[in-house]
Write a protein that holds these residues in place. Structure first.
Motif, PDB file in Angstrom:
ATOM      1  N   LEU A 155       1.700  -3.292  -1.226  1.00  0.00           N
ATOM      2  CA  LEU A 155       0.484  -2.718  -0.647  1.00  0.00           C
ATOM      3  C   LEU A 155      -0.383  -3.785  -0.008  1.00  0.00           C
ATOM      4  O   LEU A 155      -1.034  -3.540   1.017  1.00  0.00           O
ATOM      5  CB  LEU A 155      -0.292  -1.947  -1.711  1.00  0.00           C
ATOM      6  CG  LEU A 155       0.340  -0.631  -2.164  1.00  0.00           C
ATOM      7  CD1 LEU A 155      -0.443  -0.039  -3.331  1.00  0.00           C
ATOM      8  CD2 LEU A 155       0.425   0.351  -1.021  1.00  0.00           C
ATOM      9  N   SER A 156      -0.415  -4.966  -0.593  1.00  0.00           N
ATOM     10  CA  SER A 156      -1.170  -6.075   0.001  1.00  0.00           C
ATOM     11  C   SER A 156      -0.579  -6.469   1.348  1.00  0.00           C
ATOM     12  O   SER A 156      -1.313  -6.701   2.317  1.00  0.00           O
ATOM     13  CB  SER A 156      -1.182  -7.283  -0.925  1.00  0.00           C
ATOM     14  OG  SER A 156      -1.820  -6.983  -2.128  1.00  0.00           O
ATOM     15  N   LEU A 157       0.735  -6.550   1.423  1.00  0.00           N
ATOM     16  CA  LEU A 157       1.381  -6.857   2.698  1.00  0.00           C
ATOM     17  C   LEU A 157       1.140  -5.750   3.717  1.00  0.00           C
ATOM     18  O   LEU A 157       0.872  -6.013   4.888  1.00  0.00           O
ATOM     19  CB  LEU A 157       2.876  -7.066   2.503  1.00  0.00           C
ATOM     20  CG  LEU A 157       3.299  -8.347   1.796  1.00  0.00           C
ATOM     21  CD1 LEU A 157       4.812  -8.377   1.634  1.00  0.00           C
ATOM     22  CD2 LEU A 157       2.822  -9.568   2.546  1.00  0.00           C
ATOM     23  N   ALA A 190      -1.385  -3.771   3.886  1.00  0.00           N
ATOM     24  CA  ALA A 190      -2.785  -3.797   4.303  1.00  0.00           C
ATOM     25  C   ALA A 190      -3.066  -4.870   5.355  1.00  0.00           C
ATOM     26  O   ALA A 190      -4.102  -4.828   6.014  1.00  0.00           O
ATOM     27  CB  ALA A 190      -3.687  -4.013   3.085  1.00  0.00           C
ATOM     28  N   THR A 191      -2.168  -5.814   5.531  1.00  0.00           N
ATOM     29  CA  THR A 191      -2.380  -6.858   6.538  1.00  0.00           C
ATOM     30  C   THR A 191      -1.877  -6.467   7.922  1.00  0.00           C
ATOM     31  O   THR A 191      -2.189  -7.139   8.896  1.00  0.00           O
ATOM     32  CB  THR A 191      -1.678  -8.162   6.123  1.00  0.00           C
ATOM     33  OG1 THR A 191      -0.263  -7.942   6.084  1.00  0.00           O
ATOM     34  CG2 THR A 191      -2.176  -8.656   4.783  1.00  0.00           C
ATOM     35  N   THR A 202       4.611  -3.312  -6.477  1.00  0.00           N
ATOM     36  CA  THR A 202       3.859  -2.320  -5.713  1.00  0.00           C
ATOM     37  C   THR A 202       2.568  -2.919  -5.170  1.00  0.00           C
ATOM     38  O   THR A 202       2.221  -2.711  -3.996  1.00  0.00           O
ATOM     39  CB  THR A 202       3.546  -1.094  -6.583  1.00  0.00           C
ATOM     40  OG1 THR A 202       4.776  -0.528  -7.048  1.00  0.00           O
ATOM     41  CG2 THR A 202       2.776  -0.042  -5.801  1.00  0.00           C
ATOM     42  N   SER A 203       1.864  -3.667  -5.986  1.00  0.00           N
ATOM     43  CA  SER A 203       0.622  -4.291  -5.507  1.00  0.00           C
ATOM     44  C   SER A 203       0.902  -5.323  -4.428  1.00  0.00           C
ATOM     45  O   SER A 203       0.150  -5.439  -3.454  1.00  0.00           O
ATOM     46  CB  SER A 203      -0.160  -4.911  -6.660  1.00  0.00           C
ATOM     47  OG  SER A 203       0.538  -6.014  -7.201  1.00  0.00           O
ATOM     48  N   PHE A 204       1.986  -6.047  -4.561  1.00  0.00           N
ATOM     49  CA  PHE A 204       2.362  -7.009  -3.527  1.00  0.00           C
ATOM     50  C   PHE A 204       2.703  -6.292  -2.226  1.00  0.00           C
ATOM     51  O   PHE A 204       2.266  -6.688  -1.146  1.00  0.00           O
ATOM     52  CB  PHE A 204       3.550  -7.856  -4.006  1.00  0.00           C
ATOM     53  CG  PHE A 204       3.970  -8.903  -3.022  1.00  0.00           C
ATOM     54  CD1 PHE A 204       3.159  -9.997  -2.768  1.00  0.00           C
ATOM     55  CD2 PHE A 204       5.167  -8.799  -2.346  1.00  0.00           C
ATOM     56  CE1 PHE A 204       3.542 -10.972  -1.852  1.00  0.00           C
ATOM     57  CE2 PHE A 204       5.566  -9.760  -1.438  1.00  0.00           C
ATOM     58  CZ  PHE A 204       4.738 -10.850  -1.185  1.00  0.00           C
ATOM     59  N   MET A 221      -2.471 -11.856  -6.805  1.00  0.00           N
ATOM     60  CA  MET A 221      -1.657 -10.882  -7.465  1.00  0.00           C
ATOM     61  C   MET A 221      -1.019 -11.475  -8.718  1.00  0.00           C
ATOM     62  O   MET A 221      -1.004 -10.832  -9.762  1.00  0.00           O
ATOM     63  CB  MET A 221      -0.574 -10.370  -6.516  1.00  0.00           C
ATOM     64  CG  MET A 221       0.262  -9.289  -7.132  1.00  0.00           C
ATOM     65  SD  MET A 221       1.927  -9.172  -6.503  1.00  0.00           S
ATOM     66  CE  MET A 221       2.677 -10.630  -7.093  1.00  0.00           C
TER      67      MET A 221
END
Length: 74
Positions: free
Chosen positions: A60-62, A64-65, A56-58, A1
């Protein structure tokens, strides 16, 4: 990211140099003056936008896990 945010900021800050270089390499003109009303690609880099998109990308990455980690526990 972090690499994506840094790469995006560098690209947006240097768009006036990058687009002509890509046009020369590929041998095409992205915004031909005879077709489009604009001849260059404007870039307006705003710190608030970079922070919001990065966070926001961070997030969403969290998010998704969560599902794979729950499946691994079961």
């Amino acid at each position: 990211m972090i690499a994506g945010v840094v790469g995006g900021v560098l690209l947006a800050a240097n768009i006036e140099v990058v687009i002509p270089a890509v046009e020369r390499i590929l041998g095409v003109q992205f915004l031909a003056k005879d077709v489009y009303y604009i001849s260059d690609l404007p870039s307006d880099l705003r710190l608030q936008d970079v922070v919001v998109i990065g966070l926001t990308s961070f997030g969403l990455s969290l998010l998704a896990t969560i599902y794979p980690s729950l499946r691994a526990c079961v």
